[in-house]
Design a protein around this motif. Structure first.
Motif, PDB file in Angstrom:
ATOM      1  N   ALA A   7      33.708 -24.215 -21.652  1.00  0.00           N
ATOM      2  CA  ALA A   7      33.414 -23.809 -23.056  1.00  0.00           C
ATOM      3  C   ALA A   7      33.438 -24.827 -23.907  1.00  0.00           C
ATOM      4  N   HIS A   8      32.899 -24.614 -25.096  1.00  0.00           N
ATOM      5  CA  HIS A   8      33.059 -25.639 -26.330  1.00  0.00           C
ATOM      6  C   HIS A   8      33.356 -24.986 -27.594  1.00  0.00           C
ATOM      7  N   GLU A   9      34.580 -25.371 -28.161  1.00  0.00           N
ATOM      8  CA  GLU A   9      34.902 -24.963 -29.404  1.00  0.00           C
ATOM      9  C   GLU A   9      34.845 -25.939 -30.590  1.00  0.00           C
TER      10      GLU A   9
ATOM     11  N   VAL B  92      42.573 -11.564 -22.043  1.00  0.00           N
ATOM     12  CA  VAL B  92      42.011 -12.672 -21.550  1.00  0.00           C
ATOM     13  C   VAL B  92      40.661 -12.621 -22.241  1.00  0.00           C
ATOM     14  N   PHE B  93      40.464 -13.759 -22.591  1.00  0.00           N
ATOM     15  CA  PHE B  93      39.006 -13.767 -23.444  1.00  0.00           C
ATOM     16  C   PHE B  93      37.896 -14.378 -22.374  1.00  0.00           C
ATOM     17  N   THR B  94      38.128 -15.381 -21.782  1.00  0.00           N
ATOM     18  CA  THR B  94      37.154 -16.037 -20.711  1.00  0.00           C
ATOM     19  C   THR B  94      36.667 -15.222 -19.676  1.00  0.00           C
TER      20      THR B  94
ATOM     21  N   SER C   3      29.780 -17.040 -28.432  1.00  0.00           N
ATOM     22  CA  SER C   3      30.579 -15.974 -28.306  1.00  0.00           C
ATOM     23  C   SER C   3      30.887 -15.163 -29.374  1.00  0.00           C
ATOM     24  N   GLU C   4      30.243 -14.240 -29.662  1.00  0.00           N
ATOM     25  CA  GLU C   4      30.604 -13.098 -30.988  1.00  0.00           C
ATOM     26  C   GLU C   4      31.907 -12.745 -30.832  1.00  0.00           C
ATOM     27  N   GLU C   5      32.332 -12.365 -29.493  1.00  0.00           N
ATOM     28  CA  GLU C   5      33.716 -11.837 -29.386  1.00  0.00           C
ATOM     29  C   GLU C   5      34.862 -12.945 -29.576  1.00  0.00           C
ATOM     30  N   ASN C   6      34.783 -14.142 -29.240  1.00  0.00           N
ATOM     31  CA  ASN C   6      35.323 -15.126 -29.719  1.00  0.00           C
ATOM     32  C   ASN C   6      35.361 -15.622 -30.812  1.00  0.00           C
ATOM     33  N   ASN C   7      34.518 -15.671 -31.820  1.00  0.00           N
ATOM     34  CA  ASN C   7      34.223 -15.832 -33.123  1.00  0.00           C
ATOM     35  C   ASN C   7      34.999 -14.963 -33.876  1.00  0.00           C
ATOM     36  N   LYS C   8      35.003 -13.537 -33.559  1.00  0.00           N
ATOM     37  CA  LYS C   8      35.510 -12.644 -34.345  1.00  0.00           C
ATOM     38  C   LYS C   8      37.152 -13.025 -34.464  1.00  0.00           C
TER      39      LYS C   8
ATOM     40  N   SER D   4      32.607 -20.746 -31.483  1.00  0.00           N
ATOM     41  CA  SER D   4      32.888 -20.613 -29.984  1.00  0.00           C
ATOM     42  C   SER D   4      31.508 -20.539 -28.942  1.00  0.00           C
ATOM     43  N   PHE D   5      31.236 -21.429 -28.147  1.00  0.00           N
ATOM     44  CA  PHE D   5      30.259 -21.371 -27.430  1.00  0.00           C
ATOM     45  C   PHE D   5      30.811 -21.446 -25.747  1.00  0.00           C
ATOM     46  N   VAL D   6      30.276 -20.398 -24.974  1.00  0.00           N
ATOM     47  CA  VAL D   6      30.677 -20.330 -23.639  1.00  0.00           C
ATOM     48  C   VAL D   6      29.605 -20.501 -22.701  1.00  0.00           C
ATOM     49  N   SER D   7      29.863 -20.379 -21.293  1.00  0.00           N
ATOM     50  CA  SER D   7      29.025 -20.379 -20.359  1.00  0.00           C
ATOM     51  C   SER D   7      28.129 -18.740 -20.276  1.00  0.00           C
ATOM     52  N   GLY D   8      26.940 -18.815 -20.453  1.00  0.00           N
ATOM     53  CA  GLY D   8      26.185 -17.651 -20.185  1.00  0.00           C
ATOM     54  C   GLY D   8      25.591 -17.615 -19.041  1.00  0.00           C
ATOM     55  N   ALA D   9      24.331 -17.167 -18.740  1.00  0.00           N
ATOM     56  CA  ALA D   9      23.661 -16.993 -17.362  1.00  0.00           C
ATOM     57  C   ALA D   9      23.651 -18.355 -16.520  1.00  0.00           C
TER      58      ALA D   9
END
Lengths: 175, 175
Positions: free
Chosen positions: A53-55, A167-169, B98-103, B110-115
């Motif tokens: 991920a990237h924050e 757990v978020f990830t 990531s909407e859930e992380n941003n909340k 927050s940017f996470v691994s998608g597809a």
């Protein structure tokens, strides 16, 4: 010839003793994080990848989220809550523009892991950490744990993730 | 009692045979990438982390770079060129907000691994791949290799990295 064999055996034996002592002292010296009493799990850098991920913002990092065998198994089987013994590690590095990669791509687009920032652990023990959702939390930088004030912020921040056992990830599927 | 023991033994033996056959057929079915003839190395998703990165632009991905045991050892010992048998895997996923992380963070950060996007491999064999710096290259998506035209672009792109044995990714130190 036999003398050389004995000498070699002795050298190997001494090397083993020193290696054992070095490992033992590494463990003994490791400082436990406050509140949860967690030490750095040996070999965590070799654990398998859950996701990356990237924050942005104050973090401004690139991160790898790794799991020990118990955590990886639970992720792959989609099991919630995580079983006791699951440990999740979040390693963070500075978010750095890569000049050498950008030259190859012909444009500024490449961001890579720079200096290490810190490592965080979540350790599942539903009895020991019953008051914090069954998880203990710890943060270290260069082997030193962060202070108590920092560790008080871990669980409140993870509480919104209750539906997924705090757990978020998510697990990143194989491409 | 002895009958049950025999039965159990037979069941276990048959299970082993089936597991062996399943693994063998998995290997036989795997399609090799063009030019370099590389197949997906079994178990690569379990390899250890070299580093993580983010590419903007057309890639727009988050990536994990993993190594097999030979590659990880060479990285940790700072050995160049990489020895034969070293394999490096680059796994890429869509770069997703990531909407859930941003909340939780209270801001969009927050940017996470998608597809999954694809996985690339570099395989070191200084004899077999002598004309491309000792490396073979391959790209797969959902188990299927990319076409020949794509594979012709691999080495020219890696050529500027000659001073580091054509490998761009640096090893990310433990935090």
């Amino acid at each position: 010839m036999r003398g050389i064999t004995y000498l070699l055996s002795a050298v190997v034996a001494m090397a083993c003793v020193f290696m054992y002592m070095a490992q033992a002292s590494e463990r003994a010296d490791a400082e436990a994080a406050p509140i949860f009493g967690i030490k750095i799990p040996p070999g965590y850098r070799d654990w398998r990848v859950i996701s990356v991920a990237h924050e942005e913002g104050n973090n401004n990092d690139l991160r790898a989220v790794l799991g020990n065998d118990v955590a990886i198994k639970a992720y792959r089987e989609g099991k919630l809550p995580f079983p006791n013994g699951a440990v999740i590690a979040r390693l963070a590095w500075a978010y750095v523009s890569s000049e050498e990669n950008n030259k190859v791509f012909g444009r500024a687009q490449s961001f890579v892991s720079g200096a290490p920032i810190n490592v965080q652990f979540m350790v599942k023990d539903s009895v020991k950490y019953a008051s914090t959702g069954g998880w203990g939390f710890a943060q270290f930088k260069e082997g030193k744990p962060a202070d108590e004030a920092l560790h008080k912020t871990c669980f409140p921040c993870h509480e919104p993730g209750k539906a997924r056992d705090f757990v978020f990830t998510h697990y990143a599927a194989s491409p």
